[in-house]
Design a protein around this motif. Structure first.
Motif, mmCIF file in Angstrom:
data_model
loop_
_atom_site.group_PDB
_atom_site.id
_atom_site.type_symbol
_atom_site.label_atom_id
_atom_site.label_comp_id
_atom_site.label_asym_id
_atom_site.label_seq_id
_atom_site.Cartn_x
_atom_site.Cartn_y
_atom_site.Cartn_z
ATOM 1 N N THR A 1 -49.068 -81.644 -33.821
ATOM 2 C CA THR A 1 -49.822 -81.110 -32.683
ATOM 3 C C THR A 1 -50.724 -82.188 -32.119
ATOM 4 O O THR A 1 -50.948 -83.219 -32.730
ATOM 5 N N GLU A 2 -51.256 -81.862 -31.013
ATOM 6 C CA GLU A 2 -52.346 -82.597 -30.425
ATOM 7 C C GLU A 2 -52.032 -84.021 -30.029
ATOM 8 O O GLU A 2 -50.963 -84.551 -30.260
ATOM 9 N N SER A 3 -53.012 -84.638 -29.448
ATOM 10 C CA SER A 3 -52.846 -85.903 -28.771
ATOM 11 C C SER A 3 -52.427 -87.026 -29.694
ATOM 12 O O SER A 3 -53.254 -87.800 -30.135
ATOM 13 N N VAL A 4 -51.149 -87.050 -30.032
ATOM 14 C CA VAL A 4 -50.634 -88.253 -30.656
ATOM 15 C C VAL A 4 -50.348 -89.233 -29.502
ATOM 16 O O VAL A 4 -49.579 -90.162 -29.571
ATOM 17 N N GLN A 5 -51.019 -88.917 -28.361
ATOM 18 C CA GLN A 5 -51.177 -89.932 -27.323
ATOM 19 C C GLN A 5 -51.970 -91.057 -27.953
ATOM 20 O O GLN A 5 -51.884 -92.203 -27.555
ATOM 21 N N ILE A 6 -52.740 -90.649 -28.988
ATOM 22 C CA ILE A 6 -53.443 -91.654 -29.772
ATOM 23 C C ILE A 6 -52.531 -92.206 -30.855
ATOM 24 O O ILE A 6 -52.948 -92.943 -31.723
ATOM 25 N N CYS A 7 -51.243 -91.802 -30.799
ATOM 26 C CA CYS A 7 -50.278 -92.314 -31.764
ATOM 27 C C CYS A 7 -50.055 -93.798 -31.475
ATOM 28 O O CYS A 7 -49.563 -94.192 -30.423
ATOM 29 N N SER A 8 -50.452 -94.606 -32.428
ATOM 30 C CA SER A 8 -50.339 -96.055 -32.274
ATOM 31 C C SER A 8 -48.884 -96.489 -32.383
ATOM 32 O O SER A 8 -48.004 -95.696 -32.713
ATOM 33 N N LEU A 9 -48.647 -97.746 -32.125
ATOM 34 C CA LEU A 9 -47.307 -98.294 -32.261
ATOM 35 C C LEU A 9 -46.824 -98.113 -33.698
ATOM 36 O O LEU A 9 -45.677 -97.743 -33.960
ATOM 37 N N GLU A 10 -47.738 -98.336 -34.616
ATOM 38 C CA GLU A 10 -47.425 -98.183 -36.039
ATOM 39 C C GLU A 10 -46.998 -96.743 -36.354
ATOM 40 O O GLU A 10 -46.043 -96.498 -37.092
ATOM 41 N N CYS A 11 -47.719 -95.812 -35.750
ATOM 42 C CA CYS A 11 -47.429 -94.398 -35.947
ATOM 43 C C CYS A 11 -46.061 -94.052 -35.362
ATOM 44 O O CYS A 11 -45.261 -93.343 -35.980
ATOM 45 N N LEU A 12 -45.766 -94.574 -34.178
ATOM 46 C CA LEU A 12 -44.455 -94.351 -33.563
ATOM 47 C C LEU A 12 -43.333 -94.891 -34.433
ATOM 48 O O LEU A 12 -42.292 -94.257 -34.596
ATOM 49 N N GLU A 13 -43.581 -96.055 -35.005
ATOM 50 C CA GLU A 13 -42.561 -96.655 -35.884
ATOM 51 C C GLU A 13 -42.329 -95.819 -37.132
ATOM 52 O O GLU A 13 -41.189 -95.646 -37.575
ATOM 53 N N MET A 14 -43.413 -95.284 -37.684
ATOM 54 C CA MET A 14 -43.273 -94.432 -38.873
ATOM 55 C C MET A 14 -42.456 -93.189 -38.554
ATOM 56 O O MET A 14 -41.579 -92.788 -39.321
ATOM 57 N N LEU A 15 -42.733 -92.598 -37.386
ATOM 58 C CA LEU A 15 -42.008 -91.388 -37.007
ATOM 59 C C LEU A 15 -40.530 -91.692 -36.763
ATOM 60 O O LEU A 15 -39.654 -90.935 -37.174
ATOM 61 N N ALA A 16 -40.276 -92.836 -36.119
ATOM 62 C CA ALA A 16 -38.885 -93.241 -35.868
ATOM 63 C C ALA A 16 -38.155 -93.480 -37.184
ATOM 64 O O ALA A 16 -36.985 -93.109 -37.348
ATOM 65 N N ASP A 17 -38.864 -94.086 -38.113
ATOM 66 C CA ASP A 17 -38.337 -94.361 -39.442
ATOM 67 C C ASP A 17 -37.952 -93.055 -40.157
ATOM 68 O O ASP A 17 -36.850 -92.910 -40.702
ATOM 69 N N LEU A 18 -38.865 -92.094 -40.135
ATOM 70 C CA LEU A 18 -38.605 -90.806 -40.786
ATOM 71 C C LEU A 18 -37.471 -90.064 -40.089
ATOM 72 O O LEU A 18 -36.602 -89.465 -40.717
#
Ligand code: C2E
Ligand code: MG
Ligand code: MG
Ligand code: MG
Length: 282
Positions: free
Chosen positions: A148-165
């Protein structure tokens, strides 16, 4: 089932109010001991294919039995735990317990776990998820993370982790979709597999043409993007019929099934567990 309906749940604040001040501090202090003392529990709410009977998945919902206050709603204590950072340890407990409980749920069902943005800001989040999957022998494809919520604050690192999963087969659902916490740009920027249409729209389907329009267009958007959809908070036959005819694939709500303890689910859905083969010529 009365217990799992959250009756007797203690609520300090009206929905939407910020938890702060003295009572926030009480929670902060008590949350510290809650994990150690085993005061947390997970209940699971079934998720259904709207055109079929039988659960296809379960959402893990956190319950806190406070020693003095009784049941405290996650809507009240999660914002505190997010503010203090305690959600990181609590969330890790949830993830591990859910992965372990998956063995006690009907096979082939997915398991949805709510993840706070604060957890996603930890650089080792993906590693923790993988460890939980591995430790409990849960196939990645059975796990779905609800964001939920503003993962607009999702950093590049966070995006990579999600892509990885995601690449491992973990599902990624956008929770409470349409509420402003999660919008379209958010949807497009993350490796999302599903949107969950917020209960606030489903709730008014019968009396508000506006809600019908919103739900129908969200479903159309999801379908154009090739995403799965879950309608949250289905409480009536009308709501179920509407979302089904508007093309929603999955549904969740009190009309279909309430959150319950694993033991109760094993009873309610006993037909969905493999039957023990009566041995050798019975
Ligand atoms: P959510 O993820 O949107 O979960 C759905 C909430 O709607 C649950 O409330 C569920 O009990 C309730 N619900 C489901 N069907 C119906 C219905 O037909 N009618 C009504 N009135 N309510 C329905 P719950 O368990 O109180 O959880 C509230 C929120 O707390 C969750 O909303 C989620 O955002 C958060 N939460 C719960 N467990 C966790 C957790 O383990 N980690 C994190 N970070 N957040 C959690
Ligand atoms: Mg959720
Ligand atoms: Mg939700
Ligand atoms: Mg919701």
């Amino acid at each position: 089932a009365a217990k799992s309906e959250g009756r007797g749940t203690f609520r300090f604040f009206k929905q939407g109010m910020e938890m702060s001040g003295e009572r926030g501090h009480v929670f902060q202090h008590d949350l510290d001991t809650a994990l150690r003392n085993g005061e947390f529990e997970l209940h699971y709410q079934p998720i259904f294919d709207v055109s079929n009977s039988g659960p296809v998945g379960f959402e893990a919902l956190l319950r806190w039995q406070h020693p003095k206050l009784g049941w405290v709603s996650p809507a009240d204590f999660i914002p505190v735990a997010e503010k203090t950072g305690q959600i990181v340890a609590i969330g890790e407990w949830v993830l591990n317990r859910a992965c372990s409980d998956a063995a006690s749920l009907p096979p082939d069902t997915f398991l949805a776990v709510n993840v706070s943005p604060v957890q996603l800001q930890q650089g080792n989040f993906a590693k923790k998820v993988k460890t939980a999957l591995f430790t409990h022998g849960l196939p990645a494809s059975r796990l779905e993370l609800e964001l939920t919520e503003s993962v607009q604050i999702c950093s590049l690192e966070c995006l990579e982790m999600l892509a990885d999963l995601r690449a491992l087969g973990v599902g990624i659902a956008l929770d409470d979709f349409g509420t402003g916490y999660s919008g379209i740009s958010y949807l497009l920027s993350l490796p999302v597999t599903k949107i969950k249409i917020d209960r606030s729209f489903v709730m008014h389907l019968e009396e508000k043409a506006e809600s019908r329009a919103v739900v129908a267009s969200l479903l159309q958007l999801a379908s154009s993007l090739g995403l799965e959809t879950t309608a949250e908070g289905i409480e009536t036959e009308f709501q179920l019929q509407f979302v089904r005819s508007a093309g929603c694939t999955l549904g969740q709500g009190y009309f279909l099934g309430r959150p319950a303890k694993i033991k109760d689910l094993q009873h309610t859905y006993r037909d969905f567990y493999p039957r023990k083969v009566s041995s050798l010529g019975a």
